[in-house]
Design a protein around this motif. Structure first.
Motif, mmCIF file in Angstrom:
data_model
loop_
_atom_site.group_PDB
_atom_site.id
_atom_site.type_symbol
_atom_site.label_atom_id
_atom_site.label_comp_id
_atom_site.label_asym_id
_atom_site.label_seq_id
_atom_site.Cartn_x
_atom_site.Cartn_y
_atom_site.Cartn_z
ATOM 1 N N GLY A 149 11.641 -49.810 25.211
ATOM 2 C CA GLY A 149 11.592 -48.352 25.192
ATOM 3 C C GLY A 149 10.885 -47.786 26.397
ATOM 4 O O GLY A 149 11.279 -46.738 26.941
ATOM 5 N N GLU A 150 9.841 -48.456 26.855
ATOM 6 C CA GLU A 150 9.132 -48.012 28.050
ATOM 7 C C GLU A 150 9.982 -48.234 29.286
ATOM 8 O O GLU A 150 10.017 -47.400 30.199
ATOM 9 C CB GLU A 150 7.801 -48.757 28.174
ATOM 10 C CG GLU A 150 7.018 -48.428 29.429
ATOM 11 C CD GLU A 150 6.709 -46.943 29.589
ATOM 12 O OE1 GLU A 150 6.586 -46.483 30.747
ATOM 13 O OE2 GLU A 150 6.603 -46.235 28.560
ATOM 14 N N VAL A 151 10.684 -49.366 29.339
ATOM 15 C CA VAL A 151 11.604 -49.618 30.447
ATOM 16 C C VAL A 151 12.680 -48.537 30.491
ATOM 17 O O VAL A 151 13.012 -48.006 31.563
ATOM 18 C CB VAL A 151 12.248 -51.010 30.313
ATOM 19 C CG1 VAL A 151 13.248 -51.257 31.446
ATOM 20 C CG2 VAL A 151 11.182 -52.103 30.309
ATOM 21 N N LEU A 152 13.221 -48.198 29.332
ATOM 22 C CA LEU A 152 14.247 -47.159 29.260
ATOM 23 C C LEU A 152 13.713 -45.828 29.776
ATOM 24 O O LEU A 152 14.377 -45.133 30.555
ATOM 25 C CB LEU A 152 14.735 -47.018 27.815
ATOM 26 C CG LEU A 152 15.756 -45.914 27.559
ATOM 27 C CD1 LEU A 152 17.080 -46.229 28.252
ATOM 28 C CD2 LEU A 152 15.974 -45.718 26.060
ATOM 29 N N ARG A 153 12.523 -45.449 29.337
ATOM 30 C CA ARG A 153 11.951 -44.164 29.745
ATOM 31 C C ARG A 153 11.781 -44.094 31.259
ATOM 32 O O ARG A 153 12.184 -43.105 31.886
ATOM 33 C CB ARG A 153 10.604 -43.955 29.046
ATOM 34 C CG ARG A 153 9.949 -42.590 29.333
ATOM 35 C CD ARG A 153 8.518 -42.563 28.859
ATOM 36 N NE ARG A 153 7.703 -43.532 29.577
ATOM 37 C CZ ARG A 153 7.211 -43.333 30.793
ATOM 38 N NH1 ARG A 153 7.468 -42.208 31.446
ATOM 39 N NH2 ARG A 153 6.485 -44.269 31.374
ATOM 40 N N ARG A 154 11.203 -45.165 31.842
ATOM 41 C CA ARG A 154 10.887 -45.136 33.267
ATOM 42 C C ARG A 154 12.121 -45.300 34.152
ATOM 43 O O ARG A 154 12.265 -44.598 35.168
ATOM 44 C CB ARG A 154 9.880 -46.240 33.579
ATOM 45 C CG ARG A 154 9.395 -46.222 35.035
ATOM 46 C CD ARG A 154 8.486 -47.387 35.356
ATOM 47 N NE ARG A 154 9.170 -48.678 35.293
ATOM 48 C CZ ARG A 154 9.013 -49.556 34.315
ATOM 49 N NH1 ARG A 154 8.200 -49.300 33.303
ATOM 50 N NH2 ARG A 154 9.688 -50.711 34.325
#
Length: 459
Positions: A176-181
């Protein structure tokens, strides 16, 4: 993305509003919100609600279910494009010890790894993800596969849980953090989140035989989140549709996006109506080829579809689990818009410059006795078309080494070479050893297998 709804004619806007009003009423959904994108810009949004005078705006979040899979697929293909994995890699090369050992990354992306459709009980969509703390818990240990890998399309939610875990393993941080960034921030999608953020719709079940409702749980599905966890808005999904159409230099190229929407596994027996690429569903609707994805989670249904031919995309979101046709509504909005305002083609324009050597290649060519024609297009692209009942056509992209690569049809991926005679003149074309000449089966010296020395004869 600015709402440019005044770009649509009043009659078109009314037809779209009427369609979602009928869908909300007949589908008995507490609310429905929808949008249309034309040429990668939001041109209309509308909504309906069970509450008089209060309809959701385009900024209200809904759970989008399996549309989430399109985001996960983009993350995986980014890893491939960066050289961090190959689609032919077996999953255990990057994620050892799962029940999916032996399946390739490509098979997981296209739901062709043969894995089970769902997790072991209880139903993962309505239960806390803490019940499945390990990847080993998302598939049965004794029989994780339902079909041999690579043989057929078999939709599998645990498959995308594995792909989310793959992203985490390679990147070293939560997916989810990879997706956001890497994806959401560059695209300006700040209203797409793993968990709901105000304002958001509540999810409901609607009784099949009475007009009463039951609130659905808004669970965090844990490891299964990559299969359907995301929440979003029609405004954000309009940005997503524009990206899936045209790409973004900081996210994914148009070439890779085109790869995503190529059918990865042959259709089932019978008439072709639906297939699957890498994270994208491919459907036929009212004579149109669409790509995108449908989605459902307890309390929510969603659809996002794109028609390249019409330059249109549409999104529909609703908050009820009652078998509503919300995903199909999105496809119908494309058909309605195209019917009321058919796409106006770009004007014909001559090429900005002409390469005389390429111009000399145009015109009739023959594969054996089958007539073809070769046309010169922009960017040194060549287009081969059959002029008879037999023969094969394709578009060919120019390469830096002076060859061309087939883009579609039988010759997709094959190399076209211009073969020259000793004096430098063009002798023939070679496409993967198929010889095309300027006359039927001639000259004899370049035809594989040679020709009867008596030549063409009357019998």
């Amino acid at each position: 993305m600015t709402d440019l709804s005044d770009e649509l004619l009043p009659s078109t806007r009314r037809a779209l509003t009427h369609r979602i009003a009928v869908a909300q009423a007949e589908g008995r959904t507490p609310s429905m919100v929808a949008a249309v994108v034309r040429d990668e810009r939001l041109v209309w949004s509308g909504s309906r609600s069970m509450i008089d005078g209060h309809a959701p705006t385009a900024d209200v979040q809904y759970r989008i279910g399996s549309i989430t899979k399109t985001f996960v697929a983009v993350l995986v293909l980014r890893l491939r494009d960066e050289g961090l994995l190959d689609l032919a890699d077996p999953i255990e090369r990057h994620l050892p010890g799962t029940p999916a050992d032996g399946a390739t990354v490509a098979q997981l992306l296209s739901h062709s790894a043969g894995l089970a459709s769902e997790t072991p009980e209880p139903w993962w969509e309505r239960t806390d993800g803490a019940l499945r703390p390990r990847l080993a818990d998302i598939l049965e240990q004794e029989r994780p596969r339902r079909h041999p890998a690579g043989r057929r399309h078999h939709y599998s939610n645990p498959t995308y849980a594995l792909l989310g875990a793959l992203v985490e393993q390679v990147r070293g941080e939560p997916w989810g953090e990879v997706l956001r960034r890497e994806v959401l921030q560059p695209l300006g999608m700040d209203r797409t989140t793993l968990l709901p953020e105000h304002p958001h719709a509540g999810g409901f079940a609607v009784h099949p035989w009475a007009d009463v409702m039951l609130p659905e749980p808004l669970t965090d599905t844990g490891l299964m989140a990559p299969a359907g966890q995301l929440w979003s808005t029609v405004t954000d999904l309009a940005r997503w549709a524009a990206f899936l159409t045209g790409g973004h230099e900081k996210v994914l190229s148009t070439d890779t996006l085109a790869e995503m929407r190529e059918p990865a596994v042959g259709p089932e027996a019978g008439e072709w109506s639906e297939s699957y690429g890498f994270g994208l569903q491919l459907i036929q609707h009212e004579g149109r080829s669409l790509y995108g994805h449908s989605g459902s989670m307890p309390g929510f249904t969603a659809g996002l579809w794109i028609s390249d031919t019409d330059g249109l995309a549409a999104i529909a979101l609703s908050n009820a689990t009652n078998g509503s046709r919300t995903p199909l509504v999105a496809a119908e909005l494309i058909a309605l818009t195209a019917q009321h305002e058919p796409r106006i083609p770009e004007p014909w324009r001559p090429l900005p410059d002409v390469d005389e050597e390429l111009l000399a290649l145009t015109g009739p060519w023959y594969w054996g006795a089958a007539p073809h024609t070769l046309r010169l297009r922009a960017d040194r692209m060549l287009e081969l078309s059959s002029l008879g009942r037999t023969g094969r056509g394709s578009r060919f992209r120019a390469e830096a080494d002076g060859t061309w690569t087939g883009l579609d049809g039988y010759y997709a991926g094959e190399t076209l070479r211009v073969v020259r005679a000793g004096d430098g003149s063009v002798s023939h074309l070679d496409i993967g050893t198929f010889v095309l000449t300027r006359e039927p089966y001639g000259p004899a010296e370049v035809i594989p297998g040679g020709l009867d020395p008596q030549g063409w004869q009357a019998f």
